[in-house]
Design an enzyme around this catalytic site. Structure first.
Site, short mmCIF file in Angstrom:
data_model
loop_
_atom_site.label_atom_id
_atom_site.label_comp_id
_atom_site.label_asym_id
_atom_site.label_seq_id
_atom_site.Cartn_x
_atom_site.Cartn_y
_atom_site.Cartn_z
N ASP A 69 4.65 22.13 44.66
CA ASP A 69 3.74 22.43 43.55
C ASP A 69 2.89 23.64 43.90
O ASP A 69 2.74 24.00 45.08
CB ASP A 69 2.87 21.22 43.21
CG ASP A 69 1.91 20.83 44.34
OD1 ASP A 69 2.34 20.84 45.51
OD2 ASP A 69 0.74 20.54 44.06
N GLU B 69 0.28 18.46 46.26
CA GLU B 69 -0.66 18.86 47.31
C GLU B 69 -1.82 19.66 46.73
O GLU B 69 -2.96 19.53 47.20
CB GLU B 69 0.08 19.68 48.37
CG GLU B 69 -0.72 19.92 49.65
CD GLU B 69 -1.65 21.13 49.57
OE1 GLU B 69 -2.60 21.21 50.37
OE2 GLU B 69 -1.42 21.98 48.69
#
Length: 462
Positions: free
Chosen positions: A102, A164
């Site tokens: 991500d 994250e």
């Protein structure tokens, strides 16, 4: 062209063999990285989550093609992650490779020299959101498996996270549910930085973090600034005065009760920091003492957001309230909850003119200090040195990676290696994020060499 020397079983394969192997693989590895960058896998809740799913599926395909058995997993409403691995020889150590797929929001396209999700090379750097943080880390793991032709000399476990950048809310549940599949002797976390272009590094300390939203309120409604200004305080001015109490005149953090660790024994020249940061001519650095200490081992407080009327549309009005977001980095050994309470007490006790102050905890995470000794660390240092052809450094990092504490708790026997693909000009999280391509090839080589070297170490007895 002379064929590279094949690996042997007596010891680590010649560096030239792996260097040639990685160099031949890099065009395809780069093409796959560029494909990942084109997927806008922003994990922030206000963005389309289907792109994160698409990114996860593509990462899983890449690992499968490299010989690993992986699956896409998801906990509740969290974003998808990839777990799995590939078995090595019987009795070999087990290495967990971590990265995240991500990315941060890109911000306005106008802030970028080229579109954020269209990778572009300029002057040896690949530009695009996620080009470095952390899709290059994902592809370094893929490259190492490809170099070993899907048959690494160690047992490889893979965990590529999908949230994250928004706090890793699912991480604890994933580690608990899949702990048996991810159990390992060493963990490689490819989410940090190198000291400089051409200088490889292992990160051995990370600050913790505390983020809060604070609101100042002085009125129950807005007032005409001419009729009431001079006697009635407004929320924005109150906020400015409150935020000014967070630092002393020299720029040191003025919040009492925060912990500072000893300064690192490394010289960070002022001129290097000024060049690395892009600070404007005439602007002074803040704080006192060692620069490395200010950046790595002491607390810092920064205002990263402000809710107030925009200049172009502001009415001639005393604003009743104002909101700000504060990011505080704390020493690795400080308890995050205690640090939050300390910051909250400071803000509440320094309210100007009786202003109503509300402090809300957004998130908090612990810092981390890694061991700098042992055979796994020695193998990593040797791999980095061989890949770059120069001695690696050990560095601290002012940024925070709170989830590392979860890994340390879940797998206490595992040595943790924090490596990275970034450099001081990467501009992660900001416009024009980029990856230094030559250094990235060295990252891929170093991880390949590391697996080779770790394969010569004894594994745990069954």
């Amino acid at each position: 062209m002379t064929e590279p020397t094949p690996p042997t079983t007596e010891g680590p394969a010649p560096v030239d063999h792996w260097r040639s192997r990685i160099h031949d693989l890099m065009p395809a590895v780069r093409a796959d990285l560029e494909g990942l960058v084109r997927i806008p896998s922003v994990s922030l809740g206000s963005f389309d989550a289907s792109h994160v799913r698409r990114s996860a599926e593509r990462v899983a395909e890449l690992f499968r093609d490299a010989g690993a058995d992986v699956e896409v997993v998801q906990i509740g409403d969290g974003h998808p992650a990839i777990i799995g691995g590939v078995d090595g020889p019987e009795g070999a150590p087990t290495v967990l490779l971590y990265a995240h797929h991500d990315v941060q929001p890109p911000g306005p396209d106008s802030d970028w020299r080229s579109p954020p999700f269209e990778p572009v090379e300029r002057d040896g750097r690949l530009y695009g959101r996620g080009s470095a943080d952390d899709k290059a880390g994902v592809m370094a793991h893929v490259a190492a498996l490809r170099a070993h032709e899907g048959a690494p000399p160690v047992n490889v476990r893979l965990f590529v996270e999908g949230e994250e950048e928004v706090g890793s809310a699912s991480l604890g549940a994933i580690l608990e549910r899949y702990a048996d599949r991810l159990d390992c002797d060493a963990i490689v976390i490819a989410d940090s930085a190198n000291w400089a272009v051409g200088t490889p590094s292992l990160t051995t300390s990370l600050r913790g973090n505390v983020r809060v939203n604070v609101e100042t309120r002085t009125l129950d409604h807005g007032l005409h600034s001419g009729m009431f200004g001079g006697a009635v305080p407004d929320g924005i001015t109150a906020m400015c005065r409150l935020l000014a109490t967070l630092h002393d005149e020299e720029g040191d953090v003025a919040v009492q009760g925060l912990v500072s660790e000893p300064d690192p024994e490394i010289d960070y020249p002022v001129e290097t920091l000024r060049a690395d940061s892009g600070i404007l001519d005439g602007v002074d650095l803040i704080g006192t003492g060692s620069l490395a200490g200010r950046l790595w081992s002491r607390p810092s407080v920064s205002v990263i957001g402000l809710d107030a009327p925009a200049v172009d549309v502001a009415a001639n009005l005393l604003s009743p309230s104002c909101r700000a977001k504060i990011s505080m980095r704390i020493a690795a050994t400080q308890d995050p909850q205690a640090a939050y309470e300390t910051l909250k007490e400071h803000l509440e006790s320094h309210a100007p003119w009786g202003t109503q102050v509300t402090v809300e905890l957004v998130d908090a995470g612990a810092g981390f200090t890694a061991s700098t000794e042992g055979p796994v660390v020695e193998a990593a240092q040797a791999a980095l040195g061989d890949a770059w052809g120069t001695e690696p450094t050990t560095i601290g990092l002012g940024a925070s990676i709170p989830f590392i504490a979860d890994f340390a708790e879940t797998f206490p026997q595992a040595a943790i290696l924090i490596t990275g693909v970034e450099d001081p000009d990467t501009r992660a999280h900001g416009p024009d994020e980029s990856l230094h391509l030559d250094d990235w090839e060295n990252v891929c080589l170093a991880e390949t060499l590391l697996l080779d070297r770790l394969g010569r170490l004894p594994g745990r007895e069954a």
